[in-house]
Design an enzyme around this catalytic site. Structure first.
Site, PDB file in Angstrom:
ATOM      1  N   ASP A 148      25.387  31.656  43.323  1.00 34.49           N
ATOM      2  CA  ASP A 148      25.371  30.173  43.199  1.00 34.49           C
ATOM      3  C   ASP A 148      26.595  29.762  43.789  1.00 34.49           C
ATOM      4  OD1 ASP A 148      26.561  31.248  40.793  1.00 34.49           O
ATOM      5  OD2 ASP A 148      26.629  29.201  40.172  1.00 34.49           O
TER       6      ASP A 148
ATOM      7  N   ASP B  92      33.523  32.495  47.266  1.00 41.02           N
ATOM      8  CA  ASP B  92      33.137  32.406  45.888  1.00 41.02           C
ATOM      9  C   ASP B  92      31.970  32.074  45.819  1.00 41.02           C
ATOM     10  OD1 ASP B  92      33.631  32.003  43.203  1.00 41.02           O
ATOM     11  OD2 ASP B  92      34.318  30.132  43.387  1.00 41.02           O
TER      12      ASP B  92
ATOM     13  N   GLU C  39      26.683  30.868  37.699  1.00 43.86           N
ATOM     14  CA  GLU C  39      28.136  31.193  37.260  1.00 43.86           C
ATOM     15  C   GLU C  39      28.764  29.854  37.209  1.00 43.86           C
ATOM     16  OE1 GLU C  39      32.502  31.934  37.134  1.00 43.86           O
ATOM     17  OE2 GLU C  39      31.119  31.102  38.897  1.00 43.86           O
TER      18      GLU C  39
ATOM     19  N   HIS D 120      36.041  25.845  45.759  1.00 44.43           N
ATOM     20  CA  HIS D 120      35.701  24.724  45.162  1.00 44.43           C
ATOM     21  C   HIS D 120      36.092  23.377  45.799  1.00 44.43           C
ATOM     22  CE1 HIS D 120      34.980  26.644  40.748  1.00 44.43           C
ATOM     23  NE2 HIS D 120      34.717  27.244  41.656  1.00 44.43           N
TER      24      HIS D 120
END
Length: 453
Positions: free
Chosen positions: A92, A123, A156, A423
């Site tokens: 995810d 990530d 996560e 992110h």
């Protein structure tokens, strides 16, 4: 790169790694199904399951976890009597944020300036490809010398705890002699690093109500209590004048002993604008790895475009608190809740709801597995010694695994070095890091097996 036969094989597998990462990045697997279809996450899970089956994994399963997402599990038996190693990644990803701010589409892996760009490239879909590449390379050089378990988590980034709950209910599933969490990263690209500590986290939604409904600001403004203004005051109370986090009762003075983070490097990595100061006190490492840090993740209030002249009756925010090792996440949540409730001005009504929580983690870097990893990283990075650092982010599963298997060794490596900008918009992965860490993982598995004979 080293010139060993194993290193040459890893290098030869890189075109395949890029192709597969392209396929995996294409899934919009954000585990917030109010934003992205659940079918995207389910398709990513099936892709991983199919990849494991193609490599000969047994007992491959899509695990329906209590938070409504799926984790992918598989088991690959090694030689008789061999130790077992669990390899972890998550598929995810964070939402892409402002898609218009991406130079290339977030869900299309794109090469630019020697890096591969796409949401999840580092990530942590890249972590899954790292595991597959290491295993494939070993197959061509005498076989995989250990039993392998793989678990790929599906939520996560949301912090909703599905896999932690599932693992707790099925403690035999993920037990292993060593656990490699492929979801951290080198302190800097090219500098081999293992992560020694992780901050935990708690996420709270805070809602403020002051009126039965919005009011005309000309008729009532000046006396009617504004919920948005009350919320702003509550949120401002979470920081001191210098920007330090100040949650009443929560210690914020610990120091970091170990690898330091020069301020100039941090400013560059964080892309801090010229003339803008950093927040907090102590060293950068203190602030990132040893102290709590609060962040307001979002506020529900009218946007500027279309706003009306109103005194607002309600306002809401999502608040994240990163928690250093040595502080219990449950205790920190209680302190943050009490602070938010106690900071309300004018008797405003405050309702706080917990939406996520994870404990901090500290690894035992003196364990034998770390010696094996140090040797593996030294070879993969041309003689550079392994460094240990903290990580300001959270991987809630680590503490669950440490609690379930307290005598097992947990190691954290990965692809999320500072240039990866995880992110954020324009996330990317370094192909060189992917190649070197795939080699390091393969070397680690060889060494770990040899030392257990």
């Amino acid at each position: 790169m080293p010139d060993s036969p194993l290193a040459q094989t890893v290098a030869a597998l890189q075109p395949r790694a890029r192709t597969e990462l392209t396929e995996l990045v294409a899934f919009k697997s954000v585990a917030d199904f109010a934003q992205f279809p659940k079918s995207e996450s389910e398709a990513a899970a099936r892709w991983i399951a199919d990849a494991l089956r193609a490599e000969g994994f047994q007992d491959v399963a899509l695990l329906d976890t209590p938070d409504g997402t799926q984790s992918v599990y598989g088991y690959l038996p090694g030689p008789a009597g061999a130790p077992t190693v669990l390899l972890y990644a998550h598929y995810d990803v964070q939402p892409p944020l402002d898609e218009d701010a991406w130079i290339s589409p977030p869900f299309e892996l794109t090469e630019r300036d020697g890096r591969w760009y796409g949401r999840g490239a580092a990530d942590c879909k890249g972590g899954m490809i790292m595991h597959l590449t290491a295993l494939r390379a070993l197959k061509e050089h005498g076989g995989i010398p250990v039993n392998i378990k793989v678990i790929a988590e599906g939520s996560e980034e949301q912090g909703t705890g599905g896999l932690e709950q599932y693992a707790t209910a099925h403690p035999e599933l993920l037990t292993a002699d060593a656990i490699v969490i492929g979801d951290s990263g080198n302190f800097r690209a090219g500098l081999p690093t293992v992560t020694a500590t992780l901050r935990g986290m708690t996420m709270l939604q805070v809602r403020v109500d002051t009126l039965e409904g919005n009011l005309h600001s000309g008729q009532f403004g000046g006396a009617a209590p504004d919920a948005l203004a009350a919320l702003i005051r509550i949120l401002d109370s979470l920081r001191a004048e210098d920007g330090s986090t100040t949650v009443r009762g929560l210690a914020a003075d610990a120091t970091w002993e170990g690898l330091q983070y020069p301020e100039a490097d941090f400013r560059k990595d964080a892309k801090v604008l010229d003339g803008v100061g950093l927040i907090g006190t102590g060293t950068i490492a203190d602030r990132l790895w040893s102290r709590p840090a609060v962040t307001v993740l979002g506020i529900d209030c009218p946007p500027v475009v279309g706003a009306t002249p109103s005194v607002h009756a309600s306002a809401r925010a999502l608040v994240s608190l990163r928690i250093p090792p040595g502080t219990d996440a449950v205790d920190a949540t209680k302190l943050l809740t009490a602070h938010l409730e106690g900071a309300a001005p004018w008797g405003a009504r405050v309702a706080v709801e917990q939406v996520g929580q994870g404990q901090p983690f500290r690894a035992d870097t003196t364990s034998p597995a770390y010696a094996s990893m140090a040797a593996a990283l030294r070879e993969a990075y041309d003689g550079q010694e392994m460094q240990t650092s903290g990580l300001g982010g959270s991987i809630p599963l680590c503490n669950t695994l440490a609690g379930l298997y307290p005598d097992k060794e947990i190691l954290l490596i990965g692809l999320s070095e500072p240039e990866a900008q995880i992110h954020a918009v324009n996330e990317s992965v370094s192909p060189d890091e992917l190649e070197r860490l795939s080699l390091a993982e393969a070397l680690f598995l060889q060494r770990f097996a040899a030392e257990r004979v």
